[in-house]
Design a protein around this motif. Structure first.
Motif, short mmCIF file in Angstrom:
data_model
loop_
_atom_site.label_atom_id
_atom_site.label_comp_id
_atom_site.label_asym_id
_atom_site.label_seq_id
_atom_site.Cartn_x
_atom_site.Cartn_y
_atom_site.Cartn_z
N LEU A 108 0.83 -1.21 0.00
CA LEU A 108 0.00 0.00 0.00
C LEU A 108 0.86 1.26 0.00
CD1 LEU A 108 -2.84 -1.04 2.49
CD2 LEU A 108 -3.02 -0.75 0.00
N ALA A 109 1.96 1.24 0.74
CA ALA A 109 2.87 2.40 0.78
C ALA A 109 3.49 2.64 -0.60
CB ALA A 109 3.95 2.19 1.83
N VAL A 114 3.37 6.06 -5.81
CA VAL A 114 3.01 6.26 -7.22
C VAL A 114 1.89 7.28 -7.34
CG1 VAL A 114 2.09 5.17 -9.31
CG2 VAL A 114 3.77 3.96 -7.91
N LEU A 115 0.85 7.14 -6.54
CA LEU A 115 -0.27 8.07 -6.61
C LEU A 115 0.15 9.50 -6.24
CD1 LEU A 115 -3.12 5.88 -5.06
CD2 LEU A 115 -2.73 6.42 -7.48
N ASP A 116 1.07 9.64 -5.30
CA ASP A 116 1.53 10.97 -4.88
C ASP A 116 2.45 11.62 -5.91
OD1 ASP A 116 0.11 10.71 -2.54
OD2 ASP A 116 1.86 10.21 -1.30
N SER A 117 3.16 10.82 -6.69
CA SER A 117 4.16 11.38 -7.62
C SER A 117 3.72 11.36 -9.07
CB SER A 117 5.49 10.65 -7.46
OG SER A 117 5.33 9.26 -7.65
N CYS A 118 2.59 10.74 -9.37
CA CYS A 118 2.07 10.70 -10.73
C CYS A 118 0.97 11.76 -10.85
CB CYS A 118 1.50 9.31 -11.05
SG CYS A 118 0.82 9.16 -12.70
N PRO A 119 1.23 12.82 -11.61
CA PRO A 119 0.22 13.89 -11.72
C PRO A 119 -1.09 13.38 -12.32
CG PRO A 119 2.28 14.50 -12.85
CD PRO A 119 2.40 13.06 -12.44
N GLU A 120 -2.20 13.75 -11.71
CA GLU A 120 -3.51 13.29 -12.16
C GLU A 120 -3.78 13.65 -13.62
OE1 GLU A 120 -6.93 13.99 -9.67
OE2 GLU A 120 -5.67 13.95 -7.89
N ALA A 121 -3.34 14.83 -14.02
CA ALA A 121 -3.60 15.29 -15.38
C ALA A 121 -2.43 14.97 -16.31
CB ALA A 121 -3.86 16.79 -15.37
N GLY A 122 -1.53 14.12 -15.88
CA GLY A 122 -0.35 13.83 -16.66
C GLY A 122 0.68 14.93 -16.48
N LEU A 127 11.51 11.42 -9.86
CA LEU A 127 11.58 10.51 -8.72
C LEU A 127 12.98 10.45 -8.14
CD1 LEU A 127 9.72 7.41 -10.25
CD2 LEU A 127 8.72 9.28 -8.92
N THR A 128 13.06 10.26 -6.84
CA THR A 128 14.32 9.90 -6.19
C THR A 128 14.51 8.40 -6.38
OG1 THR A 128 13.26 9.38 -4.09
CG2 THR A 128 13.97 11.68 -4.41
N PRO A 129 15.70 7.87 -6.14
CA PRO A 129 15.86 6.41 -6.24
C PRO A 129 14.92 5.64 -5.31
CG PRO A 129 18.00 7.46 -6.26
CD PRO A 129 16.99 8.55 -5.95
N GLU A 130 14.64 6.18 -4.13
CA GLU A 130 13.73 5.50 -3.20
C GLU A 130 12.31 5.47 -3.76
OE1 GLU A 130 15.79 8.07 -2.28
OE2 GLU A 130 17.32 6.82 -1.32
N GLN A 131 11.88 6.58 -4.36
CA GLN A 131 10.56 6.61 -4.98
C GLN A 131 10.52 5.66 -6.18
OE1 GLN A 131 10.59 10.90 -5.55
NE2 GLN A 131 8.72 11.07 -4.31
N ALA A 132 11.62 5.60 -6.93
CA ALA A 132 11.68 4.68 -8.07
C ALA A 132 11.53 3.23 -7.61
CB ALA A 132 12.99 4.88 -8.84
N ALA A 134 9.83 2.24 -5.05
CA ALA A 134 8.42 2.07 -4.75
C ALA A 134 7.61 1.91 -6.03
CB ALA A 134 7.90 3.26 -3.93
N TRP A 135 7.94 2.68 -7.06
CA TRP A 135 7.27 2.54 -8.35
C TRP A 135 7.47 1.12 -8.89
CZ3 TRP A 135 5.22 5.71 -12.56
CH2 TRP A 135 4.73 6.95 -12.13
N LEU A 136 8.70 0.62 -8.81
CA LEU A 136 8.97 -0.73 -9.31
C LEU A 136 8.13 -1.77 -8.56
CD1 LEU A 136 12.83 -0.54 -9.79
CD2 LEU A 136 11.08 -0.63 -11.59
#
Length: 189
Positions: A108-109, A114-122, A127-132, A134-136
């Protein structure tokens, strides 16, 4: 979506891409669907008096009935087909009860990142490596859930017949695979 790129900045490594509104909507919807499955599973966990006293959360000791959830939350050990291995079933139940809440929290985290860093309107994604990471993880979960729904295995063709109702979903699965591969390549030194 543009291929992920790697940029060094004064604040450290950044991974960049850009997504159009339709892509962002699809990705956010898929992340939301998987997060919903996981949240529902977490809410179904039995209440444990000992957990309430000790603060240790416990999850369900039984595997999920839903095939997508079962793929996201597999058993810790699988017995050889045809072998009566009741001890392993008990071990799986205990391990699932102890670790499933933490596994669900981590999934869930990752979805929240992904939801926090992906703009709703595109738009641009940085991303930082840590966020990347999480995306993976979140992309893996979405691909597992979608792959289970589509019954993807080694014999699945690259494309379904256009009249097959699964054809557009397979295209999304391939897009997610490409996105994940591109991000992995950008992370590699």
């Amino acid at each position: 979506m543009r291929k992920w790129s790697r940029k060094n900045s004064l604040s450290g490594l950044k991974l960049r891409s850009e997504m159009d509104e339709h892509e962002a909507t699809v990705l956010r919807s898929l992340i939301g669907a998987v997060s919903g499955l996981l949240s529902d599973r977490a809410s179904e966990a039995p209440e444990d008096e000992l957990a309430a006293l000790t603060g240790l959360r416990t999850g369900s000791s039984t595997p999920p009935d839903d095939p997508q959830l079962l793929r996201l939350l597999p058993d810790f050990h699988r017995a050889e087909p045809g072998s009566p291995d009741a001890k392993r079933a008990d071990l799986n139940a205990a391990l699932r009860s102890l670790h499933e809440p933490e596994i669900i929290d981590a999934k869930l985290a990752a979805g929240r990142v992904v939801l926090d860093s992906c703009p709703e309107a595109g738009g641009k994604i940085v991303l930082t490596p840590e966020q990347a990471d999480a995306w993976l993880a979140a992309l893996t979960d979405v691909r597992l859930a979608l792959g289970t729904l589509l019954d993807i295995d080694d014999d699945t063709p690259e494309q379904f017949d256009p009249s097959d109702p699964r054809a557009p979903h397979l295209d999304v699965y391939h897009w997610l695979t490409w996105m994940q591969d591109s991000l992995l390549q950008a992370l590699a030194p």
